[in-house]
Write an enzyme that holds these catalytic residues in place. Sequence first.
Site, PDB file in Angstrom:
ATOM      1  N   LYS A 189       0.734  -1.157  -0.035  1.00  0.00           N
ATOM      2  CA  LYS A 189      -0.134  -0.246   0.033  1.00  0.00           C
ATOM      3  C   LYS A 189       0.801   1.152   0.153  1.00  0.00           C
ATOM      4  O   LYS A 189       0.425   2.248  -0.389  1.00  0.00           O
ATOM      5  CB  LYS A 189      -0.853   0.040   1.262  1.00  0.00           C
ATOM      6  CG  LYS A 189      -0.398  -0.024   2.478  1.00  0.00           C
ATOM      7  CD  LYS A 189      -1.288   0.164   3.562  1.00  0.00           C
ATOM      8  CE  LYS A 189      -0.513   0.178   5.092  1.00  0.00           C
ATOM      9  NZ  LYS A 189      -1.800   0.125   5.958  1.00  0.00           N
TER      10      LYS A 189
ATOM     11  N   LYS B  41      13.417  -9.628 -35.201  1.00  0.00           N
ATOM     12  CA  LYS B  41      12.511  -8.646 -35.574  1.00  0.00           C
ATOM     13  C   LYS B  41      11.710  -8.966 -36.701  1.00  0.00           C
ATOM     14  O   LYS B  41      12.121  -9.872 -37.701  1.00  0.00           O
ATOM     15  CB  LYS B  41      13.331  -7.503 -35.809  1.00  0.00           C
ATOM     16  CG  LYS B  41      14.009  -6.800 -34.612  1.00  0.00           C
ATOM     17  CD  LYS B  41      13.100  -6.242 -33.574  1.00  0.00           C
ATOM     18  CE  LYS B  41      13.400  -5.525 -32.507  1.00  0.00           C
ATOM     19  NZ  LYS B  41      12.533  -5.206 -31.459  1.00  0.00           N
TER      20      LYS B  41
ATOM     21  N   LYS C  58      16.968 -14.383 -30.048  1.00  0.00           N
ATOM     22  CA  LYS C  58      15.762 -14.262 -29.197  1.00  0.00           C
ATOM     23  C   LYS C  58      14.859 -13.667 -29.683  1.00  0.00           C
ATOM     24  O   LYS C  58      14.841 -12.842 -30.773  1.00  0.00           O
ATOM     25  CB  LYS C  58      16.215 -13.381 -27.857  1.00  0.00           C
ATOM     26  CG  LYS C  58      16.193 -11.995 -28.481  1.00  0.00           C
ATOM     27  CD  LYS C  58      16.146 -10.870 -26.981  1.00  0.00           C
ATOM     28  CE  LYS C  58      14.613 -10.622 -26.450  1.00  0.00           C
ATOM     29  NZ  LYS C  58      14.090  -9.973 -27.597  1.00  0.00           N
ATOM     30  N   ASP C  59      13.607 -14.568 -29.705  1.00  0.00           N
ATOM     31  CA  ASP C  59      12.379 -13.833 -30.229  1.00  0.00           C
ATOM     32  C   ASP C  59      11.834 -12.234 -29.556  1.00  0.00           C
ATOM     33  O   ASP C  59      12.623 -12.249 -28.591  1.00  0.00           O
ATOM     34  CB  ASP C  59      11.239 -14.908 -29.493  1.00  0.00           C
ATOM     35  CG  ASP C  59      10.883 -16.032 -30.306  1.00  0.00           C
ATOM     36  OD1 ASP C  59      11.414 -16.146 -31.545  1.00  0.00           O
ATOM     37  OD2 ASP C  59      10.064 -16.776 -29.683  1.00  0.00           O
TER      38      ASP C  59
ATOM     39  N   GLY D 135      19.004   0.497 -29.286  1.00  0.00           N
ATOM     40  CA  GLY D 135      19.731   1.410 -29.732  1.00  0.00           C
ATOM     41  C   GLY D 135      21.316   1.033 -29.719  1.00  0.00           C
ATOM     42  O   GLY D 135      22.175   1.828 -29.879  1.00  0.00           O
TER      43      GLY D 135
ATOM     44  N   GLY E 101      19.057  -5.363 -32.295  1.00  0.00           N
ATOM     45  CA  GLY E 101      17.976  -5.645 -33.280  1.00  0.00           C
ATOM     46  C   GLY E 101      18.098  -5.073 -34.645  1.00  0.00           C
ATOM     47  O   GLY E 101      18.690  -5.681 -35.556  1.00  0.00           O
TER      48      GLY E 101
END
EC number: 5.3.2.5
Length: 413
Positions: free
Chosen positions: A98, A147, A173-174, A337, A359
């Site tokens: 909380k 990608k 990697k996917d 990046g 990527g």
Amino acid sequence: MSAVMATYLLHDETDIRKKAEGIALGLTIGTWTDLPALEQEQLRKHKGEVVAIEELGESERVNAYFGKRLKRAIVKIAYPTVNFSADLPALLVTTFGKLSLDGEVRLLDLEFPDEWKRQFPGPRFGIDGIRDRVGVHNRPLLMSIFKGMIGRDLAYLTSELKKQALGGVDLVKDDEILFDSELLPFEKRITEGKAALQEVYEQTGKRTLYAVNLTGKTFALKDKAKRAAELGADVLLFNVFAYGLDVLQALREDEEIAVPIMAHPAFSGAVTPSEFYGVAPSLWLGKLLRLAGADFVLFPSPYGSVALEREQALGIARALTDDQEPFARAFPVPSAGIHPGLVPLIIRDFGLDTIVNAGGGIHGHPDGAIGGGRAFRAAIDAVLAGRPLRAAAAENEALQKAIDRWGVVEVEA
């Protein structure tokens, strides 16, 4: 008293100590001064304690953000472990449940008693185990992000997977947004992907691992992960913050799922970005993911469009690799990046025990994924040899094309 120590950044208009004492009591026994002496004695071992308050100077930037004048302090509060079970949901609800709704409190760190944290698994493989699987021990690993796969089929997947492997990457990697579909079913991605990578291995002698995205409804994940292990999956990519840290731990602890787990930071931006409230990245993306069992952890690099500040990114890496912890070290994977011209900076900042993850920096190379992978490998080799990238590029066409497209950041020795 065995206790978890929580460190907070607190803001308050009037009385920091009063606010801190209210937190310590409110998240443990609720009240103290109004209790009879006998009840105080009975509840003492359950009472949260304010251990330290370090007052900070007033900040005009903070005041402008909140629209009022606030006092600030770093506060440490001890929560007795007798109050909660050794599980991550109980830990999080106790220390920041909380309290997270306050809007003026930031959880900076959690420190655990040794006997308490040893009830958690940590990574099954960690850095050393992953290096053994890839067969690379003397340099940063290189990973490519898969990608542009949505709407594609298995033939396209295997073709692109081969190209990335032929470029010399250690892992593929996917994308985290690639889910189970009729065109690209989960199990077929594993079996067809393994077959494609085996072809490349037989051709080149270079082993590449494929991280397949484990997705679906929470209560089906274990069975799906077990099936992945049966099919020989190399690595499971997991969007941990969409499911919860406890789900990651459950996957890690299941002996029938003896597969490395790669934690993706998707959705963590709902918790970590503010410097004034939420949870510090080194804790959320570092210490807790290692505790729960991630072998790799992706997080925003200091260099891209969704960048973390450099010290925050380094703090995550330190939490994942701290040798003082009783767990295997997890691989830091600074992401977003990344292009070959940044490799000197990445190695300077994160050292050899990191993964260079790209990527667009691979797929956007003028010669495609093969050229992109080769450019990165050439950049890594150049840095390890102590050579400037521009000098190395004069002898490597793929690296030269990458530098022409994205530039280079040389780092002085």
